[in-house]
Motif scaffolding. Sequence first.
Motif, PDB file in Angstrom:
ATOM      1  N   VAL A  10       0.766  -1.077  -0.339  1.00 31.64           N
ATOM      2  CA  VAL A  10      -0.232  -0.456  -0.473  1.00 31.64           C
ATOM      3  C   VAL A  10       0.563   1.550  -0.064  1.00 31.64           C
ATOM      4  O   VAL A  10       1.844   1.686   1.122  1.00 31.64           O
ATOM      5  CB  VAL A  10      -1.112   0.480   1.054  1.00 31.64           C
ATOM      6  CG1 VAL A  10      -2.297   0.985   1.133  1.00 31.64           C
ATOM      7  CG2 VAL A  10      -2.090  -1.215   1.766  1.00 31.64           C
ATOM      8  N   VAL A  11       0.586   2.147  -1.014  1.00 33.45           N
ATOM      9  CA  VAL A  11       1.952   3.194  -1.099  1.00 33.45           C
ATOM     10  C   VAL A  11       0.184   4.624  -0.724  1.00 33.45           C
ATOM     11  O   VAL A  11      -0.126   4.504  -1.725  1.00 33.45           O
ATOM     12  CB  VAL A  11       1.968   3.710  -2.292  1.00 33.45           C
ATOM     13  CG1 VAL A  11       3.648   4.614  -2.416  1.00 33.45           C
ATOM     14  CG2 VAL A  11       2.947   2.351  -3.161  1.00 33.45           C
ATOM     15  N   PHE A  12       1.139   4.932  -0.348  1.00 34.70           N
ATOM     16  CA  PHE A  12       0.752   6.820   0.148  1.00 34.70           C
ATOM     17  C   PHE A  12       1.317   7.681   0.084  1.00 34.70           C
ATOM     18  O   PHE A  12       2.624   8.004   0.030  1.00 34.70           O
ATOM     19  CB  PHE A  12       0.476   6.897   1.702  1.00 34.70           C
ATOM     20  CG  PHE A  12      -1.117   6.085   1.785  1.00 34.70           C
ATOM     21  CD1 PHE A  12      -1.656   6.376   2.240  1.00 34.70           C
ATOM     22  CD2 PHE A  12      -0.262   4.474   2.990  1.00 34.70           C
ATOM     23  CE1 PHE A  12      -2.899   5.774   2.804  1.00 34.70           C
ATOM     24  CE2 PHE A  12      -1.188   3.901   3.713  1.00 34.70           C
ATOM     25  CZ  PHE A  12      -2.714   4.470   3.831  1.00 34.70           C
ATOM     26  N   GLY A  13       0.978   8.647  -0.111  1.00 34.85           N
ATOM     27  CA  GLY A  13       1.464  10.081  -1.493  1.00 34.85           C
ATOM     28  C   GLY A  13       0.631  10.899  -1.641  1.00 34.85           C
ATOM     29  O   GLY A  13      -0.566  11.018  -2.328  1.00 34.85           O
ATOM     30  N   ALA A  14       1.191  12.462  -1.991  1.00 37.29           N
ATOM     31  CA  ALA A  14       0.348  13.409  -2.033  1.00 37.29           C
ATOM     32  C   ALA A  14       0.045  12.733  -4.261  1.00 37.29           C
ATOM     33  O   ALA A  14       1.132  11.957  -5.154  1.00 37.29           O
ATOM     34  CB  ALA A  14       1.025  14.554  -2.852  1.00 37.29           C
ATOM     35  N   PRO A  15      -1.231  13.342  -4.378  1.00 42.69           N
ATOM     36  CA  PRO A  15      -1.333  12.897  -5.571  1.00 42.69           C
ATOM     37  C   PRO A  15      -0.207  13.152  -6.860  1.00 42.69           C
ATOM     38  O   PRO A  15       0.104  12.058  -7.698  1.00 42.69           O
ATOM     39  CB  PRO A  15      -2.333  13.464  -6.148  1.00 42.69           C
ATOM     40  CG  PRO A  15      -2.868  13.641  -5.352  1.00 42.69           C
ATOM     41  CD  PRO A  15      -1.830  13.956  -4.137  1.00 42.69           C
ATOM     42  N   THR A  16       1.092  13.591  -7.073  1.00 42.18           N
ATOM     43  CA  THR A  16       1.958  14.281  -7.888  1.00 42.18           C
ATOM     44  C   THR A  16       3.157  13.057  -7.831  1.00 42.18           C
ATOM     45  O   THR A  16       3.324  12.394  -8.625  1.00 42.18           O
ATOM     46  CB  THR A  16       2.228  15.441  -8.020  1.00 42.18           C
ATOM     47  OG1 THR A  16       2.653  15.512  -6.774  1.00 42.18           O
ATOM     48  CG2 THR A  16       1.134  16.479  -8.622  1.00 42.18           C
ATOM     49  N   ASP A  17       3.163  13.286  -6.666  1.00 40.11           N
ATOM     50  CA  ASP A  17       3.989  11.657  -6.394  1.00 40.11           C
ATOM     51  C   ASP A  17       3.907  10.126  -6.770  1.00 40.11           C
ATOM     52  O   ASP A  17       4.543  10.039  -6.903  1.00 40.11           O
ATOM     53  CB  ASP A  17       4.849  12.430  -4.729  1.00 40.11           C
ATOM     54  CG  ASP A  17       5.256  13.751  -4.512  1.00 40.11           C
ATOM     55  OD1 ASP A  17       5.721  14.125  -5.429  1.00 40.11           O
ATOM     56  OD2 ASP A  17       4.956  13.969  -3.052  1.00 40.11           O
ATOM     57  N   LEU A  18       2.579  10.243  -6.133  1.00 41.54           N
ATOM     58  CA  LEU A  18       2.291   9.053  -6.467  1.00 41.54           C
ATOM     59  C   LEU A  18       1.777   8.167  -7.587  1.00 41.54           C
ATOM     60  O   LEU A  18       1.713   7.165  -8.409  1.00 41.54           O
ATOM     61  CB  LEU A  18       0.662   8.230  -5.831  1.00 41.54           C
ATOM     62  CG  LEU A  18       0.034   6.852  -5.547  1.00 41.54           C
ATOM     63  CD1 LEU A  18       1.241   6.108  -4.771  1.00 41.54           C
ATOM     64  CD2 LEU A  18      -0.690   6.824  -4.428  1.00 41.54           C
ATOM     65  N   ARG A  19       1.167   9.084  -8.251  1.00 49.06           N
ATOM     66  CA  ARG A  19       1.551   9.190 -10.227  1.00 49.06           C
ATOM     67  C   ARG A  19       2.956   8.781 -10.431  1.00 49.06           C
ATOM     68  O   ARG A  19       3.114   7.973 -11.474  1.00 49.06           O
ATOM     69  CB  ARG A  19       0.730  10.315 -10.778  1.00 49.06           C
ATOM     70  CG  ARG A  19      -0.380  10.294 -11.012  1.00 49.06           C
ATOM     71  CD  ARG A  19      -1.192  11.619 -12.650  1.00 49.06           C
ATOM     72  NE  ARG A  19      -0.848  12.704 -11.896  1.00 49.06           N
ATOM     73  CZ  ARG A  19      -1.340  13.469 -10.485  1.00 49.06           C
ATOM     74  NH1 ARG A  19      -2.338  12.750 -10.393  1.00 49.06           N
ATOM     75  NH2 ARG A  19      -1.026  15.504 -10.483  1.00 49.06           N
TER      76      ARG A  19
END
Length: 185
Positions: A10-19
């Motif tokens: 499971v990966v959590f991040g700001a939308p741009t970082d996760l993209r």
Amino acid sequence: MSIWANERLVVFGAPTDLRAFSREAGPASGRIDTDRSRVFLPSMEHGEGGDLFSDRTERLTPDLSRKRYHWQSSTDDEGPMVKRVARRHPRLAFILIDSCVDVDLQGGGLYRARHAPERWDVPAEVREALMWRRYDEFGVLADQSGAKKAAALYESENQAFIDMMDLVEFHFTPAAMDWVRSRSR
């Protein structure tokens, strides 16, 4: 005979970082070909009960997203792989969850850049309570025989192990979300 474990990342991040991470990992959702992934290892692509795949990214808040990856493994390659990935993506938090009925392993770890992984295992009494609840729900304790009882046992244990994986994710989610928020300030 190999011992297979169900794995969830499971990966959590700001939308741009996760993209950015998701582009390295594979397609937006569905099956992942490890030849085209800069994250996952070939040993993770095919499992006894299914292939490596991802869910769609979930937007939790305007500044926080989550994405899940699932696979089966008969190796211990996951921890070192996640440590390397966490160093490459220091603004993301990773929860690696493993569940293996054959060795009574139901736990996981929280991985963040420049931090030692934190490990947590589902307590034995909670594992036992979940198993008994699912046995009762699926009729394992009822007077059944043969294939019907075997199917009920399989389904009840499978669901109990999914429940345990969900508990590990739930345990680490607040810390993962706090980590990501502290990196975006």
